[in-house]
Design an enzyme around this catalytic site. Sequence first.
Site, PDB file in Angstrom:
ATOM      1  N   GLY A 134      -1.355 -22.998  16.615  1.00  0.00           N
ATOM      2  CA  GLY A 134      -2.681 -22.604  17.062  1.00  0.00           C
ATOM      3  C   GLY A 134      -3.360 -23.632  17.939  1.00  0.00           C
ATOM      4  N   GLN A 142      -1.517 -13.791  16.783  1.00  0.00           N
ATOM      5  CA  GLN A 142      -2.963 -13.561  16.797  1.00  0.00           C
ATOM      6  C   GLN A 142      -3.718 -14.760  17.369  1.00  0.00           C
ATOM      7  OE1 GLN A 142      -4.382 -15.467  14.094  1.00  0.00           O
ATOM      8  NE2 GLN A 142      -6.371 -14.561  13.636  1.00  0.00           N
ATOM      9  N   LYS A 183       9.985 -22.272  18.239  1.00  0.00           N
ATOM     10  CA  LYS A 183       8.696 -22.427  18.911  1.00  0.00           C
ATOM     11  C   LYS A 183       8.788 -23.361  20.112  1.00  0.00           C
ATOM     12  CE  LYS A 183       5.418 -21.260  15.261  1.00  0.00           C
ATOM     13  NZ  LYS A 183       4.272 -21.721  14.445  1.00  0.00           N
ATOM     14  N   CYS A 239      -4.557 -21.879   6.449  1.00  0.00           N
ATOM     15  CA  CYS A 239      -5.000 -20.710   7.228  1.00  0.00           C
ATOM     16  C   CYS A 239      -4.319 -19.439   6.736  1.00  0.00           C
ATOM     17  CB  CYS A 239      -4.710 -20.927   8.708  1.00  0.00           C
ATOM     18  SG  CYS A 239      -5.761 -22.175   9.485  1.00  0.00           S
ATOM     19  N   CYS A 259      -1.584 -11.276  -7.164  1.00  0.00           N
ATOM     20  CA  CYS A 259      -2.427 -11.651  -6.024  1.00  0.00           C
ATOM     21  C   CYS A 259      -1.557 -11.498  -4.775  1.00  0.00           C
ATOM     22  CB  CYS A 259      -2.970 -13.078  -6.183  1.00  0.00           C
ATOM     23  SG  CYS A 259      -1.705 -14.359  -6.249  1.00  0.00           S
TER      24      CYS A 259
END
Length: 395
Positions: free
Chosen positions: A52, A83, A97, A199, A353
């Site tokens: 990011g 995103q 990457k 995040c 969860c």
Amino acid sequence: MATITRQPSATEAQLSNEEIQRYSRHLILPEVGIEGQRKLKASKVLLVGTGGLGAPAAMYLAAAGVGTIGLVDFDVVDVTNLQRQIIHGTKDVGKRKTQSAVETLSDINPYTKLITHEVALTSDNALDIIKDYDIVVDGTDNFPTRFLVNDACVLLGKPNVYGSIFRFEGQVTVLCTSEGPSYRCMYPEPPPPGLVPSCAEGGVLGILPGVVGCLQATEAVKLLLGIGKPLIGRLLVYNALDMTFRTFKVRRDPEWAPGAPHPTVKGLIDYAQFCGVPHASEEPAPQPVTAEELTPAELKAELDSGKNLVVIDVREVHEHQIANLPVAQLIPLGTLPARLGELDKEADIVVHCKSGMRSAKACGILREAGFKKVRNLKGGILAWSDQVDPSVPKY
């Protein structure tokens, strides 16, 4: 004022006619000019992480004409990265990457030399990797690597342009210069493991790292050119919801600051151990709360058999709206202690969860309250999607 003292050679500093045209909007700035652009071309910047923060920082540093950019990353592009990690595209999912980043940066500026370091930055290799660069831009998202980058920069005398993001807030500062603080001046010790969510757990506005990464690139360019007032001794905090920028002073602690008469940082250590994080090759550290577990397949078999179960989802409301198990009762973890009266202490309870961490804590709360049979869904709803029902969205 911190500056980069590395002197470019005549060959490194020479600009071609095409480069002069490319950087013309820089060249007509008196603060940059031909001499400044030559400094940029002769400079070497290392980006730790191409996610990011590293994505926008790398793209703008390449566009600005930084001569050599190093990229440290060993991860592959995942669809959830797209995103916010704008250096990668849909076609790059599954690629390294660094490979994806090189393709994008080469197109932005073919005059920038790109060096990839497809490794995890560790105490064994950090000094060797960082020593050849003028500046480090830290775009990492975990405490062990942040402390590692900081300490390596302190030992090598390299400025560290630090950035961090979470949800709607970002931070930027310049660390490890001869006159400024280090990361340890702000955080001498890491927070307890699990206290600060990632995040992936807490979310992040996709645009936020674009702003913060661009600010990091700006600070790097200012340092390379020796212009302006860098964020040395100042922490810039950006709140995207309020659209506010606030600046806080960061005190230089003689115990941790670069160039201290009696430096505390004398070498690199085991940062995973320092931060209480297990190594990738080790078994995960035991959680503070243990709970009996069952797998998604086992839960499905019990539900299919008609067994009388109470399934509790302890995620937040907005997570439940993304993906849910129809049989589950939503009781967010933060509200569980106040809602224990809604549950039968003799019931056979299964808690879930997203991935199993919060539900393990919920199991501990229930057991302490006297509930007899409580089990945790191993891997949470993500594992349910992988192993039982792929139609359940993953997030």
